[in-house]
Design a protein around this motif. Structure first.
Motif, PDB file in Angstrom:
ATOM      1  N   PRO A 104       0.996   4.168  -5.946  1.00  0.00           N
ATOM      2  CA  PRO A 104       0.680   5.329  -6.423  1.00  0.00           C
ATOM      3  C   PRO A 104      -0.819   5.992  -6.250  1.00  0.00           C
ATOM      4  O   PRO A 104      -0.724   6.961  -6.468  1.00  0.00           O
ATOM      5  CB  PRO A 104       0.827   5.263  -8.044  1.00  0.00           C
ATOM      6  CG  PRO A 104       0.360   3.964  -8.473  1.00  0.00           C
ATOM      7  CD  PRO A 104       0.995   2.969  -7.244  1.00  0.00           C
ATOM      8  N   LEU A 105      -1.684   5.211  -5.492  1.00  0.00           N
ATOM      9  CA  LEU A 105      -2.878   5.702  -5.149  1.00  0.00           C
ATOM     10  C   LEU A 105      -2.810   6.670  -4.070  1.00  0.00           C
ATOM     11  O   LEU A 105      -3.710   7.489  -4.134  1.00  0.00           O
ATOM     12  CB  LEU A 105      -3.757   4.421  -4.837  1.00  0.00           C
ATOM     13  CG  LEU A 105      -4.202   3.723  -5.731  1.00  0.00           C
ATOM     14  CD1 LEU A 105      -4.724   2.282  -5.346  1.00  0.00           C
ATOM     15  CD2 LEU A 105      -5.375   4.406  -6.480  1.00  0.00           C
ATOM     16  N   LEU A 106      -1.617   6.653  -3.451  1.00  0.00           N
ATOM     17  CA  LEU A 106      -1.579   7.675  -2.213  1.00  0.00           C
ATOM     18  C   LEU A 106      -0.511   8.595  -2.442  1.00  0.00           C
ATOM     19  O   LEU A 106       0.655   8.124  -2.824  1.00  0.00           O
ATOM     20  CB  LEU A 106      -1.462   6.899  -0.843  1.00  0.00           C
ATOM     21  CG  LEU A 106      -2.873   5.990  -0.712  1.00  0.00           C
ATOM     22  CD1 LEU A 106      -2.438   5.427   0.692  1.00  0.00           C
ATOM     23  CD2 LEU A 106      -3.963   6.811  -0.251  1.00  0.00           C
ATOM     24  N   SER A 107      -0.518   9.737  -2.191  1.00  0.00           N
ATOM     25  CA  SER A 107       0.760  10.632  -2.026  1.00  0.00           C
ATOM     26  C   SER A 107       1.398  10.319  -0.924  1.00  0.00           C
ATOM     27  O   SER A 107       1.124   9.540   0.247  1.00  0.00           O
ATOM     28  CB  SER A 107      -0.136  12.248  -2.075  1.00  0.00           C
ATOM     29  OG  SER A 107      -0.451  12.499  -0.746  1.00  0.00           O
ATOM     30  N   TRP A 108       2.625  10.863  -0.879  1.00  0.00           N
ATOM     31  CA  TRP A 108       3.791  10.741   0.439  1.00  0.00           C
ATOM     32  C   TRP A 108       2.680  11.196   1.699  1.00  0.00           C
ATOM     33  O   TRP A 108       2.894  10.967   2.730  1.00  0.00           O
ATOM     34  CB  TRP A 108       4.829  11.535   0.193  1.00  0.00           C
ATOM     35  CG  TRP A 108       4.889  12.968   0.191  1.00  0.00           C
ATOM     36  CD1 TRP A 108       4.899  13.556  -0.997  1.00  0.00           C
ATOM     37  CD2 TRP A 108       5.047  13.688   1.204  1.00  0.00           C
ATOM     38  NE1 TRP A 108       4.926  14.852  -0.477  1.00  0.00           N
ATOM     39  CE2 TRP A 108       5.269  14.812   0.645  1.00  0.00           C
ATOM     40  CE3 TRP A 108       5.148  13.594   2.737  1.00  0.00           C
ATOM     41  CZ2 TRP A 108       5.064  16.262   1.605  1.00  0.00           C
ATOM     42  CZ3 TRP A 108       5.294  14.744   3.535  1.00  0.00           C
ATOM     43  CH2 TRP A 108       5.342  15.794   3.021  1.00  0.00           C
ATOM     44  N   LYS A 109       1.909  12.248   1.879  1.00  0.00           N
ATOM     45  CA  LYS A 109       1.351  12.898   2.912  1.00  0.00           C
ATOM     46  C   LYS A 109      -0.003  11.837   3.150  1.00  0.00           C
ATOM     47  O   LYS A 109      -0.002  11.562   4.492  1.00  0.00           O
ATOM     48  CB  LYS A 109       0.717  14.318   2.517  1.00  0.00           C
ATOM     49  CG  LYS A 109       1.718  15.438   2.350  1.00  0.00           C
ATOM     50  CD  LYS A 109       1.170  16.649   2.105  1.00  0.00           C
ATOM     51  CE  LYS A 109       1.820  17.837   2.059  1.00  0.00           C
ATOM     52  NZ  LYS A 109       1.394  19.167   1.820  1.00  0.00           N
ATOM     53  N   VAL A 164       0.716  -1.049   0.013  1.00  0.00           N
ATOM     54  CA  VAL A 164       0.086   0.087  -0.032  1.00  0.00           C
ATOM     55  C   VAL A 164       0.835   1.401  -0.001  1.00  0.00           C
ATOM     56  O   VAL A 164       0.688   2.225  -0.689  1.00  0.00           O
ATOM     57  CB  VAL A 164      -0.848  -0.113   1.228  1.00  0.00           C
ATOM     58  CG1 VAL A 164      -1.816   1.152   1.428  1.00  0.00           C
ATOM     59  CG2 VAL A 164      -2.016  -1.254   1.215  1.00  0.00           C
ATOM     60  N   LEU A 165       2.063   1.437   0.779  1.00  0.00           N
ATOM     61  CA  LEU A 165       2.817   2.537   0.627  1.00  0.00           C
ATOM     62  C   LEU A 165       3.511   2.657  -0.435  1.00  0.00           C
ATOM     63  O   LEU A 165       4.130   3.647  -0.857  1.00  0.00           O
ATOM     64  CB  LEU A 165       4.071   2.115   2.206  1.00  0.00           C
ATOM     65  CG  LEU A 165       3.008   2.206   3.552  1.00  0.00           C
ATOM     66  CD1 LEU A 165       4.253   1.970   4.391  1.00  0.00           C
ATOM     67  CD2 LEU A 165       2.747   3.499   3.839  1.00  0.00           C
ATOM     68  N   LYS A 182       0.065   8.885   2.731  1.00  0.00           N
ATOM     69  CA  LYS A 182       0.744   7.470   3.346  1.00  0.00           C
ATOM     70  C   LYS A 182       1.222   7.775   4.655  1.00  0.00           C
ATOM     71  O   LYS A 182       1.165   6.913   5.775  1.00  0.00           O
ATOM     72  CB  LYS A 182       2.088   7.025   2.258  1.00  0.00           C
ATOM     73  CG  LYS A 182       1.616   6.531   1.123  1.00  0.00           C
ATOM     74  CD  LYS A 182       2.611   6.373   0.247  1.00  0.00           C
ATOM     75  CE  LYS A 182       2.382   5.822  -1.477  1.00  0.00           C
ATOM     76  NZ  LYS A 182       3.428   5.970  -2.269  1.00  0.00           N
ATOM     77  N   LEU A 183       1.951   8.756   4.871  1.00  0.00           N
ATOM     78  CA  LEU A 183       2.236   9.336   6.257  1.00  0.00           C
ATOM     79  C   LEU A 183       1.067   9.416   7.136  1.00  0.00           C
ATOM     80  O   LEU A 183       1.158   8.956   8.259  1.00  0.00           O
ATOM     81  CB  LEU A 183       2.836  10.631   6.383  1.00  0.00           C
ATOM     82  CG  LEU A 183       4.382  10.609   5.694  1.00  0.00           C
ATOM     83  CD1 LEU A 183       4.911  12.143   5.794  1.00  0.00           C
ATOM     84  CD2 LEU A 183       5.309   9.921   6.787  1.00  0.00           C
ATOM     85  N   ARG A 184      -0.030  10.025   6.815  1.00  0.00           N
ATOM     86  CA  ARG A 184      -1.073  10.019   7.599  1.00  0.00           C
ATOM     87  C   ARG A 184      -1.730   8.594   7.909  1.00  0.00           C
ATOM     88  O   ARG A 184      -2.256   8.257   9.022  1.00  0.00           O
ATOM     89  CB  ARG A 184      -2.388  10.839   6.852  1.00  0.00           C
ATOM     90  CG  ARG A 184      -3.814  10.762   7.277  1.00  0.00           C
ATOM     91  CD  ARG A 184      -3.573  11.442   8.856  1.00  0.00           C
ATOM     92  NE  ARG A 184      -4.939  11.262   9.485  1.00  0.00           N
ATOM     93  CZ  ARG A 184      -5.554  10.488  10.244  1.00  0.00           C
ATOM     94  NH1 ARG A 184      -4.851   9.307  10.387  1.00  0.00           N
ATOM     95  NH2 ARG A 184      -6.755  10.568  10.640  1.00  0.00           N
ATOM     96  N   LEU A 185      -1.739   7.632   6.901  1.00  0.00           N
ATOM     97  CA  LEU A 185      -2.017   6.291   7.158  1.00  0.00           C
ATOM     98  C   LEU A 185      -1.389   5.835   8.120  1.00  0.00           C
ATOM     99  O   LEU A 185      -1.980   5.007   9.127  1.00  0.00           O
ATOM    100  CB  LEU A 185      -2.229   5.348   5.887  1.00  0.00           C
ATOM    101  CG  LEU A 185      -2.480   4.283   5.857  1.00  0.00           C
ATOM    102  CD1 LEU A 185      -3.768   3.869   6.152  1.00  0.00           C
ATOM    103  CD2 LEU A 185      -1.919   3.452   4.425  1.00  0.00           C
TER     104      LEU A 185
END
Length: 302
Positions: A126-131, A122-123, A133-136
């Motif tokens: 490309p579905l998530l931005s780095w922000k 998941v990390l 991913k950090l929030r997750l």
């Protein structure tokens, strides 16, 4: 009334629940009083929230995308109706995908349900931005709601996982499984397993320890079963087994009236008398039907 005369039963709603009730009641059994069913449906098709659309060779489910074989009653009914040969395990269709920012993306391997949930794929998605991913990753530190408080499922997921992960991953997964709008569904009712994980210390920890079964979710996994032609074939197969006059399509029920020991069902095409009524309508629709009978019940349903 003579035991030879059929007992008349009105069924409100031609979704899967209403159709299954009609099918069961209309089957004649030796020694039992026959039942005559009438299924009232506002739409001109059967299936209710199960709706399948198609374009060329593609099939699109506008409601639930599959049946859960771990709750086998619907599959048993399908096989009884002769649909066993049309079963397709969702895992045989290839990796599930989600649409994000106008593009189709394969679901990260750790969320496909064909193995234990894993955070690393998941990390790397490309579905998530780095922000995002950090929030997750901050999810274990998010404080839970007090006591038995409830909230919309979409709000619950955004609060736990962050708005980005909720919108791109969690909401599409859960909506496809429950055929509902996550912004309108109760978190406690729609995803009780996830709410319980929050109470035990967080979603990521709970999923890592127990896998998908601890939250009752198995996206695209071994338990998900579809049919060639989509889920509509199940509703249509049940409807085909009912006596031809039983279906009252395009006939929305407007009111129920008690007439002594009988029920008068008032619909757009007129009124009929029945010995019993089974309500298989969405709660808000049923509220309008029973408002004159029980205002308190109508208020709860609304």
């Amino acid at each position: 009334m003579s035991q030879d005369q059929p007992r008349r039963v009105a069924i409100l709603g031609a979704g899967l629940t209403g159709l299954a009730a009609a099918y069961e009641l209309s089957r004649s059994r030796p020694g039992e009083r026959p039942v005559e069913v009438a299924v009232f449906e506002a739409e001109t098709r059967v299936g209710g929230r199960l709706r399948t659309d198609g374009h060329e060779d593609a099939v699109f489910e506008a409601g639930a995308y599959a049946l859960n074989s771990r709750r086998p009653q619907a599959l048993e009914l399908a096989r009884e109706l002769g649909l066993g040969g049309k079963e397709i395990r969702a895992r045989d269709l290839g990796p599930p995908a989600v649409v994000c920012a106008g593009r189709l993306h394969r679901l990260p391997a750790g969320l496909r349900g064909d193995g234990p949930p894993r955070l690393l794929p998941v990390l790397g998605s490309p579905l998530l931005s780095w922000k995002g991913k950090l929030r997750l990753l901050c999810e274990p530190a998010v404080r839970g709601l007090d006591g038995e408080a409830d909230e919309p499922l979409a709000a619950f997921l955004a609060r736990r996982l962050g708005p980005e992960a909720a919108e791109a991953l969690a909401v599409p997964l859960l909506e496809s499984g429950c055929a509902g709008d996550a912004s309108a569904l109760s978190a406690v009712s729609g995803a009780p397993g996830l709410v319980e994980l929050e109470r035990r210390g967080g979603l990521l920890r709970g999923l890592a320890r127990g896998g998908w079964p601890v939250c009752g979710l198995e996206p695209g996994g071994a338990a998900a079963v579809r049919f060639q032609g989509g889920l509509r074939v199940l509703s249509e197969a049940i409807a085909a087994r009912l006596p031809r006059p039983a279906l009252r399509l395009g006939s929305a029920v407007t009111r129920l009236v008690r007439r002594g020991a009988a029920w008068e069902v008032r619909a757009e095409r007129g009124a009929e008398s029945f010995d019993a009524v089974i309500a298989a309508l969405p709660a808000p629709a049923l509220a309008g039907v029973v408002g004159n009978l029980d205002p308190e019940l109508a208020g709860i349903l609304r």
